[in-house]
Design an enzyme around this catalytic site. Sequence first.
Site, PDB file in Angstrom:
ATOM      1  N   ASP A 282      25.602  61.641  44.408  1.00 16.13           N
ATOM      2  CA  ASP A 282      26.289  62.058  43.188  1.00 16.13           C
ATOM      3  C   ASP A 282      26.674  60.801  42.414  1.00 16.13           C
ATOM      4  OD1 ASP A 282      28.429  61.014  44.544  1.00 16.13           O
ATOM      5  OD2 ASP A 282      29.445  62.932  44.838  1.00 16.13           O
ATOM      6  N   SER A 283      27.255  60.993  41.241  1.00 21.44           N
ATOM      7  CA  SER A 283      27.516  59.857  40.351  1.00 21.44           C
ATOM      8  C   SER A 283      28.868  59.222  40.603  1.00 21.44           C
ATOM      9  CB  SER A 283      27.462  60.329  38.904  1.00 21.44           C
ATOM     10  OG  SER A 283      28.569  61.184  38.655  1.00 21.44           O
ATOM     11  N   GLY A 284      29.698  59.870  41.385  1.00 19.17           N
ATOM     12  CA  GLY A 284      31.072  59.408  41.569  1.00 19.17           C
ATOM     13  C   GLY A 284      32.045  60.071  40.619  1.00 19.17           C
TER      14      GLY A 284
ATOM     15  N   PHE B 186      32.781  63.257  39.872  1.00 24.43           N
ATOM     16  CA  PHE B 186      33.593  64.360  40.381  1.00 24.43           C
ATOM     17  C   PHE B 186      34.766  63.856  41.215  1.00 24.43           C
ATOM     18  CE2 PHE B 186      34.596  67.756  43.426  1.00 24.43           C
ATOM     19  CZ  PHE B 186      34.822  68.806  42.559  1.00 24.43           C
TER      20      PHE B 186
ATOM     21  N   GLY C 172      30.439  71.689  37.329  1.00 25.91           N
ATOM     22  CA  GLY C 172      31.609  72.383  36.793  1.00 25.91           C
ATOM     23  C   GLY C 172      31.678  73.863  37.097  1.00 25.91           C
TER      24      GLY C 172
ATOM     25  N   ASP D  52      24.396  72.002  47.441  1.00 28.25           N
ATOM     26  CA  ASP D  52      25.114  71.208  48.430  1.00 28.25           C
ATOM     27  C   ASP D  52      26.514  71.772  48.524  1.00 28.25           C
ATOM     28  OD1 ASP D  52      26.096  69.852  45.820  1.00 28.25           O
ATOM     29  OD2 ASP D  52      27.406  69.041  47.379  1.00 28.25           O
TER      30      ASP D  52
ATOM     31  N   CYS E 274      20.463  83.212  67.095  1.00 30.51           N
ATOM     32  CA  CYS E 274      20.385  81.875  66.490  1.00 30.51           C
ATOM     33  C   CYS E 274      19.588  80.939  67.404  1.00 30.51           C
ATOM     34  CB  CYS E 274      21.780  81.323  66.252  1.00 30.51           C
ATOM     35  SG  CYS E 274      21.778  79.658  65.567  1.00 30.51           S
TER      36      CYS E 274
ATOM     37  N   CYS F 263      19.733  77.580  67.309  1.00 36.47           N
ATOM     38  CA  CYS F 263      20.295  76.228  67.438  1.00 36.47           C
ATOM     39  C   CYS F 263      20.637  75.920  68.891  1.00 36.47           C
ATOM     40  CB  CYS F 263      21.519  76.051  66.541  1.00 36.47           C
ATOM     41  SG  CYS F 263      23.056  76.680  67.226  1.00 36.47           S
TER      42      CYS F 263
ATOM     43  N   CYS G  65      23.839  77.663  70.316  1.00 39.93           N
ATOM     44  CA  CYS G  65      23.695  79.068  70.725  1.00 39.93           C
ATOM     45  C   CYS G  65      22.753  79.210  71.925  1.00 39.93           C
ATOM     46  CB  CYS G  65      23.222  79.911  69.552  1.00 39.93           C
ATOM     47  SG  CYS G  65      24.511  80.109  68.293  1.00 39.93           S
TER      48      CYS G  65
END
Lengths: 359, 359
Positions: free
Chosen positions: B98-100, B102, B221, B271, B309, B311, B314
């Site tokens: 991200d750009s920083g 937020f 946003g 994300d 599941c 994973c 599990c």
Amino acid sequence: MTMPTDGFSFEVVKTNGKARAGVLHTPRGDIPTPVFMPVGTLGTVKAMTAGELAADPLDARIILGNTYHLYLRPGLDVIRAHGGLHNFANWNRPILTDSGGFQVFSLAAINEIDDEGVTFRSHIDGSKHRLTPEISMEIQGVLGSTIAMAFDQCPPGQAETDVQEKAMARTTAWAARCLHVERPAGQALFGIVQGGIDVERRKRHLGELAPMNFDGYAIGGLSVGEPIEEMYRVLDAFAADLPGDKPRYLMGVGKPQDLTRAVEAGVDMFDCVMPTRNARNGSLFVPGGKITISNAKHKMDTNPIDADCVCETCQTVSRAYLRHLYIAKEILYNRLATLHNLTFYAQHMRQLRESILAS
Amino acid sequence: MTMPTDGFSFEVVKTNGKARAGVLHTPRGDIPTPVFMPVGTLGTVKAMTAGELAADPLDARIILGNTYHLYLRPGLDVIRAHGGLHNFANWNRPILTDSGGFQVFSLAAINEIDDEGVTFRSHIDGSKHRLTPEISMEIQGVLGSTIAMAFDQCPPGQAETDVQEKAMARTTAWAARCLHVERPAGQALFGIVQGGIDVERRKRHLGELAPMNFDGYAIGGLSVGEPIEEMYRVLDAFAADLPGDKPRYLMGVGKPQDLTRAVEAGVDMFDCVMPTRNARNGSLFVPGGKITISNAKHKMDTNPIDADCVCETCQTVSRAYLRHLYIAKEILYNRLATLHNLTFYAQHMRQLRESILAS
């Protein structure tokens, strides 16, 4: 040599002086010795999965579980519902459980000891409980450990002679009671020799326990605050007196150099929280010593902890990355650091074994 | 479709209504879409190793890094010494940063915004820093992320019209400035559309950004405190207006059902800290909802979190074991829980993709 319990035998492959390279055969697999056993207090070697512990190059062949802790949390009903600690923790290889004695004396809020056993209050919620040799064996039976330990009284290192003697006499009486409790199939039982740093007393106690024919013998009550040279002295003078055809286990020890010394004195098995706890506290083992990962000199260091180490941590990340994770209190730090320290210990034991085999 | 940056292209394989199944080709590998990107704030997806993230069945194809956090800790000198975030974190697959923006607006202790950029104080030590579009791009260049985000101003959800309009105008001007900064080879740049929950304003802002020809377009946003129905309304009315030949990314969203709704509205990338943070807080995803692992009803439960599941969690341990680890604050809990929740999200996205492909 066949051990008293079905399914167990101990083979001394090679000796060099008093040092032995062996194999402890168990119903859950072979354990090359000398061996270090990672401590899994609450049914988890902290930060590690069972799969990761068993995977190369760590390849842990046996881990510890703590009877006192597991009895309090999660409690025996939960363990019983899973058919034992192995299933609960998803660990199929051998588990050694202590008797709960050491924790009752060192951790429990209050304890009252009598010849029958110990009444104590939980360090978690103050609730009242009782441990006796019979109850300890019953708990270890529910846990279903591969090796159970006899319930002993471990007096403080500085205890007076009469306290030491009384603890020794009790430990002998309790050992006999433990042997009379029926164990689940595939569970061996080790006896524990006490006697502090007095070699004569140790020999006398062993004289009481040796005829009981335990599957193995442990040295308890060392590394409990005495000077390290005192421990070395007792090991040098006493460890090789433990029956030679059975595994010898030094409880709660220690630093890599202590393990070397104890192996030279004839010890085969070890456990200690040092590699796992040190990892979490930022102390990482390297050949010849330790590094403190928070140290500013590691800030920009793109080298691994140890360029010669074969663990995933050293194969994949830098000291700078580990320092960053440690300072930011990232969970991943604990994983990577623990994996390294345990691998360091495992490699150290394998090197000791190799050097005996090559002697 | 070829994207403006060399080495990147986006292929829409199949559509169903507005929903798209695609592949985002990058110099660091292909990303089947729709895709959920695990958040690796400080150069680690909390509790996970890079190897574990990449391994089947989780198979994360892209993760996030946070510019604000990494700039403050470990700092750019450390990242630069490692040749970028990929090497630092031992992650070879794509990274989106991200750009920083937020975090500067939501986390920093104090911030002062002007048309040039933002001056702020670190949430860690109060030290003073400045971010501008140029500085954000420079930092993302040092991080060497695969996809950089344009520096934007994200106003609070309840902001007045004039604040929204001013933020929008700034974001447009800053977007143009970001495009003028030279990027390292193999780094794409996405623009971010603001405009709150006003669809007309969103469309107007997109009208300003679309001609700039970013490699992809994000909706910023949303999920910043507005009612969920408002977010759905904006997504339904607006998401499919984003350029169809480029990836569409909804930032910071969300729950599994939100991802389903957004995919139906035409979004390709997501994300959110939800799967990882919820895991650590004891909330585990199961089909149709979540379970709270601390609940007493799981105390004796020998079943896995989700019997269907795939994973490792599990496949290997019970709800009772996880509850025990959670209550005892064992590190292993965080690992096992995070692995499950991330796998749940990955499987959810793969199922959405399959259903589009099968439509």
